[in-house]
Design an enzyme around this catalytic site. Structure first.
Site, PDB file in Angstrom:
ATOM      1  N   SER A 145      16.153  27.732  59.439  1.00  0.00           N
ATOM      2  CA  SER A 145      14.724  27.978  59.261  1.00  0.00           C
ATOM      3  C   SER A 145      14.207  28.808  60.423  1.00  0.00           C
ATOM      4  O   SER A 145      14.805  28.830  61.510  1.00  0.00           O
ATOM      5  CB  SER A 145      13.978  26.632  59.209  1.00  0.00           C
ATOM      6  OG  SER A 145      12.591  26.792  59.360  1.00  0.00           O
ATOM      7  N   TYR A 158      11.918  18.209  63.412  1.00  0.00           N
ATOM      8  CA  TYR A 158      12.345  19.235  62.458  1.00  0.00           C
ATOM      9  C   TYR A 158      12.844  20.478  63.196  1.00  0.00           C
ATOM     10  O   TYR A 158      13.918  21.008  62.883  1.00  0.00           O
ATOM     11  CB  TYR A 158      11.190  19.596  61.524  1.00  0.00           C
ATOM     12  CG  TYR A 158      11.574  20.595  60.459  1.00  0.00           C
ATOM     13  CD1 TYR A 158      12.319  20.210  59.353  1.00  0.00           C
ATOM     14  CD2 TYR A 158      11.195  21.934  60.564  1.00  0.00           C
ATOM     15  CE1 TYR A 158      12.684  21.129  58.377  1.00  0.00           C
ATOM     16  CE2 TYR A 158      11.553  22.856  59.592  1.00  0.00           C
ATOM     17  CZ  TYR A 158      12.293  22.446  58.506  1.00  0.00           C
ATOM     18  OH  TYR A 158      12.654  23.364  57.551  1.00  0.00           O
TER      19      TYR A 158
END
Length: 309
Positions: A145, A158
């Site tokens: 990501s 995250y």
């Protein structure tokens, strides 16, 4: 015409494994690879949702309910895949969850769970399927990501997990390339999964998005992202960018942490500690399903405390 091309394409007849395949990008990618003639193994926590996803595929599919943090479960899944479909040629480590909120107000078990699913789960997946990928001279794709580019406050688990997953895949690549296994890393930006459903309530993410150029604020559909990932898989690409313009951000990557921190300081300075704490929690239906299953299992079989025999 497309069906005919799929049957004759480079992926036709081969076996692909996608973790986190019950919804979102995983489901869309499974559908796209099935259209390319691959036989799919869908792995995930939600059995009923997995079956619905499999029912929409164009070709043969196997559903395996498995927690990527459970190495024994993944080893069993790998054996089922090989017995039912054949050895995997493509494995996509896509399973992931996210939690938002201040680090000090996030449950320690929830913070650790995000790391376990997103990072340890990827390593477990690779460990389970590398013997098959070695025999098939296959391709392992790690879903990363842009969270790995510049860590956002209130998203510490995250961002740490995605940076770790990127680093893991880079290290793994050097180890397995000599035996014919290729490793790719896919960088995803704003993608329209249930994980970003509440994005407008997340102050830092809203601010970061607002300060990005117009083209960078666009939310891409899972189908669009799946097309990019499928193209990368076809070409055994070392890096996949979804959207493609992300590749041009790489020279600027060293600047991103400072830019993110600057935006975050301004936005968080306008909110009280109580307001920040109110934002804590799991993002998306898939993440909530995983967390609820984890909590239920933990309460049924609590871990021994310090000093326990």
């Amino acid at each position: 015409m497309r069906e005919a091309l799929a049957r004759e394409g480079p992926l036709a007849g081969r076996v692909a494994v996608v973790t986190g395949a019950a919804r979102g990008v995983g489901e869309a990618l499974a559908r796209r690879l099935s259209e390319d003639g691959m036989r799919l193994a869908l792995l995930g926590r939600e059995a009923a949702t997995l079956r619905r996803a499999a029912a929409s595929l164009a070709g043969p599919a196997l559903c395996v309910e498995a927690d990527v943090t459970d190495q024994a479960a993944l080893d069993r899944a790998a054996r089922q895949v090989e017995e039912r479909l054949g050895p995997a040629s493509v494995v996509v480590a896509n399973a992931g969850i996210a939690a938002a909120g201040p680090f000090r107000h996030t449950e320690a078990d929830l913070w650790r769970r995000v790391i376990d699913v997103n990072l340890v789960g990827s390593a477990n997946t690779a460990r389970a399927f590398l013997p098959q990928l070695t025999r098939s001279r296959g391709y392992f794709l790690q879903i990363a990501s842009t969270a790995a580019f510049g860590s956002a406050p209130l998203m510490s688990a995250y961002c740490a997990s995605k940076a770790g997953a990127e680093s893991f895949a880079q290290a793994l690549r050097g180890e397995v390339e000599p035996v014919g296994v290729a490793v790719g890393i896919a960088y995803l930006h704003w993608t329209g999964t249930d994980m970003v459903t509440g994005i407008d309530q997340h102050p830092v993410l809203v601010a970061l998005r607002r300060h990005q150029p117009w083209f960078a604020r666009r939310v891409h559909s899972p189908a669009e992202v799946a097309d990019r990932l499928a193209a990368g898989i076809t070409h055994r690409a070392p890096y996949v960018y979804a959207p493609p313009w992300l590749r041009w951000c790489l020279p600027l990557r060293p600047l991103f942490p400072a830019l993110v921190s600057r935006v975050a300081r301004r936005e968080l300075g306008e909110r009280s500690a109580d307001e920040r704490a109110a934002d804590a929690g799991v993002l998306g239906a898939g993440g909530r399903a995983d967390w609820e299953a984890y909590v239920t299992a933990t309460r049924a079989h609590p871990r021994p405390g310090p000093g326990s025999p």
